[in-house]
Design an enzyme around this catalytic site. Structure first.
Site, PDB file in Angstrom:
ATOM      1  N   LYS A 197      34.205  21.492 -37.250  1.00 27.16           N
ATOM      2  CA  LYS A 197      33.427  22.039 -36.333  1.00 27.16           C
ATOM      3  C   LYS A 197      32.984  23.623 -36.621  1.00 27.16           C
ATOM      4  O   LYS A 197      32.795  24.122 -37.426  1.00 27.16           O
ATOM      5  CB  LYS A 197      33.673  21.665 -35.201  1.00 27.16           C
ATOM      6  CG  LYS A 197      33.512  20.031 -35.272  1.00 27.16           C
ATOM      7  CD  LYS A 197      33.643  19.813 -33.472  1.00 27.16           C
ATOM      8  CE  LYS A 197      33.258  17.910 -33.758  1.00 27.16           C
ATOM      9  NZ  LYS A 197      32.330  17.558 -33.741  1.00 27.16           N
TER      10      LYS A 197
ATOM     11  N   ASP B  44      44.862  15.359 -33.906  1.00 28.76           N
ATOM     12  CA  ASP B  44      43.510  16.334 -34.178  1.00 28.76           C
ATOM     13  C   ASP B  44      42.754  17.145 -33.445  1.00 28.76           C
ATOM     14  O   ASP B  44      42.390  16.757 -32.627  1.00 28.76           O
ATOM     15  CB  ASP B  44      42.658  14.831 -33.844  1.00 28.76           C
ATOM     16  CG  ASP B  44      41.484  15.072 -34.733  1.00 28.76           C
ATOM     17  OD1 ASP B  44      40.406  13.655 -34.521  1.00 28.76           O
ATOM     18  OD2 ASP B  44      40.335  16.048 -35.247  1.00 28.76           O
TER      19      ASP B  44
ATOM     20  N   TYR C 222      38.373   9.787 -30.904  1.00 28.66           N
ATOM     21  CA  TYR C 222      38.171   9.235 -32.324  1.00 28.66           C
ATOM     22  C   TYR C 222      37.984  10.349 -33.543  1.00 28.66           C
ATOM     23  O   TYR C 222      38.437  11.266 -33.120  1.00 28.66           O
ATOM     24  CB  TYR C 222      36.352   9.565 -31.898  1.00 28.66           C
ATOM     25  CG  TYR C 222      35.516   9.319 -32.712  1.00 28.66           C
ATOM     26  CD1 TYR C 222      34.536  10.594 -33.338  1.00 28.66           C
ATOM     27  CD2 TYR C 222      34.797   8.420 -33.134  1.00 28.66           C
ATOM     28  CE1 TYR C 222      34.278  10.485 -34.095  1.00 28.66           C
ATOM     29  CE2 TYR C 222      34.693   8.142 -33.936  1.00 28.66           C
ATOM     30  CZ  TYR C 222      33.481   9.359 -34.663  1.00 28.66           C
ATOM     31  OH  TYR C 222      32.794   9.641 -35.905  1.00 28.66           O
TER      32      TYR C 222
HETATM   33  P1  KE4 Z   1      33.236  15.067 -38.700  1.00 28.66           P
HETATM   34  O1  KE4 Z   1      33.753  13.517 -39.140  1.00 28.66           O
HETATM   35  O2  KE4 Z   1      32.076  14.584 -37.839  1.00 28.66           O
HETATM   36  O3  KE4 Z   1      32.899  15.850 -38.778  1.00 28.66           O
HETATM   37  O4  KE4 Z   1      34.243  14.519 -37.391  1.00 28.66           O
HETATM   38  C1  KE4 Z   1      34.925  13.584 -36.946  1.00 28.66           C
HETATM   39  C2  KE4 Z   1      35.776  13.477 -35.459  1.00 28.66           C
HETATM   40  C3  KE4 Z   1      37.217  14.022 -35.919  1.00 28.66           C
HETATM   41  N1  KE4 Z   1      38.126  14.267 -34.929  1.00 28.66           N
HETATM   42  C4  KE4 Z   1      37.522  14.466 -33.971  1.00 28.66           C
HETATM   43  C5  KE4 Z   1      38.234  15.233 -32.415  1.00 28.66           C
HETATM   44  C6  KE4 Z   1      36.093  14.610 -33.564  1.00 28.66           C
HETATM   45  O5  KE4 Z   1      35.395  15.244 -32.112  1.00 28.66           O
HETATM   46  C7  KE4 Z   1      34.770  14.037 -34.508  1.00 28.66           C
HETATM   47  C8  KE4 Z   1      33.862  14.300 -34.278  1.00 28.66           C
HETATM   48  N2  KE4 Z   1      33.066  14.513 -32.833  1.00 28.66           N
HETATM   49  C9  KE4 Z   1      32.108  13.944 -32.734  1.00 28.66           C
HETATM   50  C10 KE4 Z   1      31.701  14.396 -31.660  1.00 28.66           C
HETATM   51  N3  KE4 Z   1      32.268  13.376 -30.400  1.00 28.66           N
HETATM   52  C11 KE4 Z   1      31.018  14.351 -33.561  1.00 28.66           C
HETATM   53  C12 KE4 Z   1      29.909  13.925 -32.850  1.00 28.66           C
HETATM   54  C13 KE4 Z   1      28.668  12.718 -33.731  1.00 28.66           C
HETATM   55  O6  KE4 Z   1      29.546  11.652 -34.638  1.00 28.66           O
HETATM   56  O7  KE4 Z   1      27.744  12.517 -34.497  1.00 28.66           O
END
Ligand code: KE4
Length: 429
Positions: A269, A241, A146
């Site tokens: 993060k 990523d 993801y």
């Molecule tokens: P954000 O747009 O949520 O800041 O980041 C997206 C993203 C991109 N790449 C990786 C490897 C990620 O894990 C994420 C976001 N992770 C999720 C948890 N698996 C965020 C939690 C959520 O979606 O509320």
């Protein structure tokens, strides 16, 4: 501890009327674990407290950012001082430069970077940059990874998409999705065949170098090296990523563990210290393509926001190598404890760990990709989650997420967690 949460329930029922699903991000909805979500009122160190006054050891850590623990005193006081100087100027500041210098020093493959406000913005922009730099359209990703909710990347994604069984989200035009190809994680052979067929049309490969969004899944020996060799051979860019693994696995993220240098790295993060932050960076020649120095457009009202940069910079400055040693050994102690309790009670689990991230999969087979992750018993996971919550342990509410430790997770927290694991496994075996 019982699971009735009168105040959380009341707030959730009100929230459902105004916010889709009652939450501002789907995975928070607790649907995969058959419960209504907790509403959190505060957090400190390794602990969070819900609106009903119950406190839990937190292994979500805001999905990764809170590596120093919640409300770290130095981060809070730096934020208080920064807020008194105003919250946003929409103009360059020295702070952004200091954060850029800190990240470039820590991650050698990043010669230049652009700050933005989320991991999704970082990966979405990195894809556009790779397409602009190569003049090609095709993007390759891995099933179960993801990369945020950008249209190009919501194809057979992990995290909340996997949790909800939404392989391809409605609203992404087929004409658009067709430019994104997905192969199984760790499947070098499938990737090689794809490059043989389409290599000259591939703009980039984007990968979680250690996956966290199908649960924690590690790259097989040679997998990342194979990605590097194939992308270089065919003139495609390799994008790591590291939104989750950046400053999580080491100061250089997964790149500090595996000997592979990507062309572009995406971060988020931890670099925001719990405030909205993303970044993408890489070789100068590529990054110079970004407006206003080049033609590839990318922008953001709050990119490099002084409060978010203050929280991120203060956090990164406190992450020295000793922190990672401490995090690794605490996580290993926890994971080894879980494995031995499961063996003693005859509960079939596989525990995948990378640094201070881990996942307990309810399966008796190794978990190395999405098909093997998906074979886990999600109903058993849900029962495990609910018992752990009753025992005061707050795990990620989905089998397909990674759990995280902070530097505040000490022996006391590990022991309390293992006591809860013993009870939870005893109930579900
Ligand atoms: P954000 O747009 O949520 O800041 O980041 C997206 C993203 C991109 N790449 C990786 C490897 C990620 O894990 C994420 C976001 N992770 C999720 C948890 N698996 C965020 C939690 C959520 O979606 O509320």
């Amino acid at each position: 501890m019982d699971l009735t949460r009168p105040r959380s329930t009341e707030l959730f029922e009100r929230a459902e009327k105004l916010i889709p699903g009652g939450v501002n991000s789907p995975v928070r909805a607790f649907r995969a674990v058959g419960m209504k979500p907790l509403f959190i009122s505060s957090a400190k160190g390794a602990y969070i407290t819900d609106v009903d006054g119950r406190t839990y050891i937190d292994y979500v850590c805001s999905w990764g950012p809170m590596i120093l623990g919640h409300a770290h005193p130095e981060v809070i006081s730096a934020l208080q001082r920064a807020a008194e100087r105003g919250t946003s100027y929409g103009a360059p500041t020295e702070l952004e430069l200091l954060l850029a210098e800190e990240i470039c020093r820590a991650v050698p493959s990043i010669e230049m970077l652009r700050l933005c406000s989320s991991g999704t913005e970082a990966t979405m922009s990195a894809i556009r940059l790779a397409r602009g730099y190569t003049g090609r359209n095709l993007v390759v990703k891995f099933v179960g990874c993801y990369h945020g909710h950008g249209d190009s990347l919501l194809v057979r994604a992990g995290s909340g998409v996997a949790t909800f069984g939404l392989p391809d989200s409605p609203g992404v035009p087929a004409d658009f999705a067709k430019h994104t190809l997905a192969v199984d994680y760790n499947d070098e052979e499938a990737l090689g065949m794809l490059f043989e067929q389409l290599g000259e049309q591939i703009a980039c490969v984007i990968v979680e170098p250690v996956a966290g969004n199908m649960g924690c899944v590690l790259p097989k020996a040679g997998f990342l090296e194979a990605l590097r060799e194939l992308t270089s051979r065919y003139g495609a860019l390799l994008i790591f990523d590291e939104v989750m693994t950046g400053f999580r696995l080491s100061r250089a993220g997964a790149q500090g563990i595996y000997p592979v240098k990507p062309d572009i790295t995406c971060l988020g993060k931890i670099i925001g210290g719990g405030l909205p932050m993303g970044a993408f960076g890489g070789r100068r020649q590529i990054m110079q393509m970004l407006a206003p120095s080049g033609p590839v457009y990318q922008a953001g009202t709050l990119s490099g926001n002084p409060l978010a940069v203050t929280a991120g910079l203060t956090t990164l400055r406190l992450l020295d190598d000793s922190v990672y040693t401490k995090l690794e050994s605490a996580t290993r102690k926890l994971c080894e404890g879980i494995v031995s309790i499961a063996a003693a009670l005859g509960v079939p689990v596989k525990v995948n760990q990378a640094g201070s991230m881990f996942t307990v999969f309810f399966t008796d087979k190794p978990v190395t990709d999405w098909p093997s992750a998906k074979a886990s018993n999600t109903e058993l996971f849900a029962r495990f989650f609910r018992t752990m919550l009753k025992e005061g342990i707050y795990l990620p509410p989905s089998q397909f997420e990674a759990a995280f430790l902070s530097v505040c997770h000490a022996d006391e927290e590990i022991e309390k967690t293992l006591t809860a694991v013993r009870k939870a496994f005893g109930e579900i075996r």
